[in-house]
Design a protein around this motif. Structure first.
Motif, short mmCIF file in Angstrom:
data_model
loop_
_atom_site.label_atom_id
_atom_site.label_comp_id
_atom_site.label_asym_id
_atom_site.label_seq_id
_atom_site.Cartn_x
_atom_site.Cartn_y
_atom_site.Cartn_z
N SER A 14 23.99 -18.53 70.15
CA SER A 14 24.40 -19.74 70.83
C SER A 14 23.84 -20.95 70.08
O SER A 14 22.82 -20.86 69.40
CB SER A 14 23.89 -19.75 72.28
N GLU A 15 24.53 -22.07 70.22
CA GLU A 15 24.20 -23.27 69.46
C GLU A 15 23.10 -24.10 70.12
O GLU A 15 23.12 -24.34 71.33
CB GLU A 15 25.45 -24.14 69.27
N ILE A 16 22.16 -24.55 69.29
CA ILE A 16 21.12 -25.46 69.75
C ILE A 16 21.44 -26.87 69.26
O ILE A 16 21.97 -27.05 68.17
CB ILE A 16 19.73 -25.01 69.23
N MET A 17 21.15 -27.87 70.07
CA MET A 17 21.45 -29.25 69.71
C MET A 17 20.20 -30.12 69.56
O MET A 17 20.24 -31.15 68.90
CB MET A 17 22.37 -29.88 70.76
N ASN A 18 19.11 -29.67 70.15
CA ASN A 18 17.93 -30.52 70.19
C ASN A 18 16.67 -29.67 70.00
O ASN A 18 16.57 -28.57 70.57
CB ASN A 18 17.87 -31.25 71.55
N ALA A 65 33.52 -5.60 68.32
CA ALA A 65 32.58 -6.70 68.03
C ALA A 65 31.16 -6.24 68.35
O ALA A 65 30.94 -5.48 69.30
CB ALA A 65 32.94 -7.94 68.84
N THR A 66 30.21 -6.72 67.56
CA THR A 66 28.82 -6.27 67.74
C THR A 66 27.86 -7.40 68.10
O THR A 66 26.69 -7.16 68.36
CB THR A 66 28.32 -5.57 66.46
N ILE A 67 28.35 -8.65 68.10
CA ILE A 67 27.53 -9.80 68.52
C ILE A 67 28.39 -10.70 69.40
O ILE A 67 29.55 -10.98 69.07
CB ILE A 67 26.99 -10.58 67.31
N LEU A 68 27.82 -11.16 70.50
CA LEU A 68 28.52 -12.04 71.44
C LEU A 68 28.14 -13.49 71.19
O LEU A 68 26.96 -13.82 71.17
CB LEU A 68 28.17 -11.65 72.88
N ARG A 69 29.14 -14.34 71.01
CA ARG A 69 28.89 -15.78 70.87
C ARG A 69 29.30 -16.49 72.16
O ARG A 69 30.20 -16.02 72.89
CB ARG A 69 29.67 -16.36 69.69
N ILE A 104 31.59 -11.21 65.11
CA ILE A 104 30.97 -12.02 66.15
C ILE A 104 32.10 -12.65 66.96
O ILE A 104 33.00 -13.27 66.39
CB ILE A 104 30.09 -13.12 65.54
N ALA A 105 32.09 -12.50 68.27
CA ALA A 105 33.21 -13.01 69.07
C ALA A 105 32.73 -13.43 70.45
O ALA A 105 31.68 -13.00 70.92
CB ALA A 105 34.31 -11.96 69.18
N GLY A 106 33.54 -14.28 71.08
CA GLY A 106 33.23 -14.76 72.41
C GLY A 106 33.82 -16.14 72.64
O GLY A 106 34.41 -16.73 71.73
N PRO A 107 33.64 -16.68 73.81
CA PRO A 107 34.25 -17.98 74.14
C PRO A 107 33.53 -19.15 73.48
O PRO A 107 32.34 -19.08 73.19
CB PRO A 107 34.12 -18.06 75.67
N CYS A 108 34.27 -20.22 73.24
CA CYS A 108 33.66 -21.44 72.73
C CYS A 108 32.57 -21.90 73.67
O CYS A 108 31.49 -22.29 73.25
CB CYS A 108 34.73 -22.52 72.58
N VAL A 117 17.80 -15.79 73.22
CA VAL A 117 18.93 -15.85 72.28
C VAL A 117 18.51 -15.17 70.98
O VAL A 117 17.46 -15.47 70.42
CB VAL A 117 19.35 -17.31 72.02
N ASP A 118 19.33 -14.25 70.49
CA ASP A 118 18.96 -13.44 69.32
C ASP A 118 19.18 -14.19 68.01
O ASP A 118 18.42 -14.03 67.06
CB ASP A 118 19.77 -12.14 69.31
N ILE A 119 20.25 -14.98 67.93
CA ILE A 119 20.56 -15.77 66.74
C ILE A 119 20.81 -17.21 67.19
O ILE A 119 21.67 -17.46 68.04
CB ILE A 119 21.80 -15.25 65.99
N ILE A 120 20.06 -18.14 66.63
CA ILE A 120 20.25 -19.54 67.00
C ILE A 120 21.22 -20.19 66.02
O ILE A 120 21.03 -20.13 64.80
CB ILE A 120 18.90 -20.29 66.98
N GLN A 121 22.26 -20.78 66.56
CA GLN A 121 23.29 -21.42 65.73
C GLN A 121 23.01 -22.91 65.57
O GLN A 121 22.70 -23.60 66.53
CB GLN A 121 24.67 -21.23 66.37
N VAL A 122 23.10 -23.37 64.33
CA VAL A 122 23.06 -24.80 64.05
C VAL A 122 24.48 -25.22 63.73
O VAL A 122 25.08 -24.75 62.75
CB VAL A 122 22.12 -25.12 62.86
#
Length: 333
Positions: free
Chosen positions: A163-167, A122-126, A98-102, A177-182
């Motif tokens: 991508s990250e969720i905050m709320n 890489a097979t998933i984009l962050r 998994i790779a990509g920009p902060c 978004v395919d995978i939700i990051q906590v």
């Protein structure tokens, strides 16, 4: 408590036993393997007669589970969980980069990085759209616009996105978004975890800055208890008294978690070290100790990144790292 059934047990007998167990006021988690079937009992099992269960012809063994986490416990589910998203598999021997920009900064930036990491394997984009920052004056991300740019990169490359969720209130915005990051700061945001348990989408759960492995697993349990069993655990370093690195990367967490749980475990060496020059060695070590995947920050111009440029690799550096990771995994095969 778990009940292990003998291999020759028929579905009719199994279902009859499950119906009786449910009548005792417990929830059931069923795991059907190639050799054995395991029935996990979740809830108050104090009233269950163990001796009665053990006396049944179809029952091979009955064991009480001491840990408070049940559904993510490997005793309930001996086989590794494999999570598939957009044709990409993670866990159960399937390794994922998994790779990509902060942080997503512009259309040109995210498209350039996405194409580069894909070419490197890489097979998933962050990419971060909503950014939790220590300072209120730091760049907070492009928010919904960032998610739209991630979706554009997904359409252009075919790469699934995380991508990250905050709320909790932002959840409708994450439809594409395919995978939700906590993130680490939200690992114990229990309202958010419970809501993510009600959706049918993979969740990448990062370990908190000062949390134990048991606390990480209990947070995963919150998601799974709601019905969502697609959880990926992420070791991203913990805060210790050491000051020469951003955090201390706990690689011992990888084999220990794999002993305790069936969930996939990935490692984020970028956030752990905080220095790009340290990322390759820690990534290789993570691959060597059996991680199911790596999460690497990659930026096309780290010197001018709006967020965490110091820990980001260039596309060329990532290409070299990806090649070396493949060599490590081939050597261990």
């Amino acid at each position: 408590m778990i009940v292990v059934l003998k291999p020759q047990t028929t579905e009719e007998k199994r279902d009859h036993l499950i119906a009786w167990l449910k009548s005792q006021g417990v929830d059931i988690h069923l795991s059907v393997g190639t050799d054995y079937t395991i029935i996990g009992l979740v809830g108050n099992t104090a009233g269950i007669d163990v001796e009665l269960l053990e006396s049944l012809e179809m029952v091979m063994a009955v064991r009480r589970v001491g840990e408070p986490f049940k559904q993510c416990n490997r005793m309930f589910h001996p086989a590794d969980t494999v999570i598939e998203v957009g044709g990409v598999k993670l866990g159960g021997g399937n390794f994922c980069m998994i790779a990509g920009p902060c942080s997503v900064e512009s259309e040109d930036q995210i498209l350039e990085v996405a194409r580069a990491i894909q070419a490197s394997g890489a097979t998933i984009l962050r990419g971060g759209a909503f950014k939790p920052r220590t300072s209120p004056y730091a760049f907070q991300g492009l928010r919904f616009e960032g998610l739209k740019l991630l979706s554009e990169a997904k359409r252009a490359t075919g790469l699934p996105i995380v991508s990250e969720i905050m709320n909790v209130n932002h959840l409708p915005l994450f439809e594409d978004v395919d995978i939700i990051q906590v993130g680490a700061r939200n690992m114990q945001n229990f309202d958010l975890l419970q809501e993510l348990g009600r959706i049918h989408k993979p969740v990448l759960l990062k370990r908190g800055l000062a949390n134990t492995l048991k606390e990480l697993l209990m947070s995963a349990e919150y998601i799974m208890a709601g019905g969502n069993e697609q959880v990926i655990l992420c070791e991203r370093g913990i805060r210790t008294f050491e000051t020469y690195t951003r955090n201390t990367l706990d690689l011992s967490a990888v084999p220990k978690l794999q002993e305790l749980t069936h969930l996939p475990v990935v490692v984020d060496p970028s956030h752990a070290t905080g220095e790009a020059k340290l990322v390759p060695s820690m990534a290789l070590a993570a691959a060597a100790c059996g991680a199911d995947g790596l999460m690497i920050e990659v930026h096309n111009d780290p010197a001018h990144a709006k967020c965490d440029g110091a820990q980001s690799l260039t596309p060329a550096q990532f290409d070299d790292l990806a090649r070396r990771v493949r060599a490590v995994r081939e050597a261990l095969a």
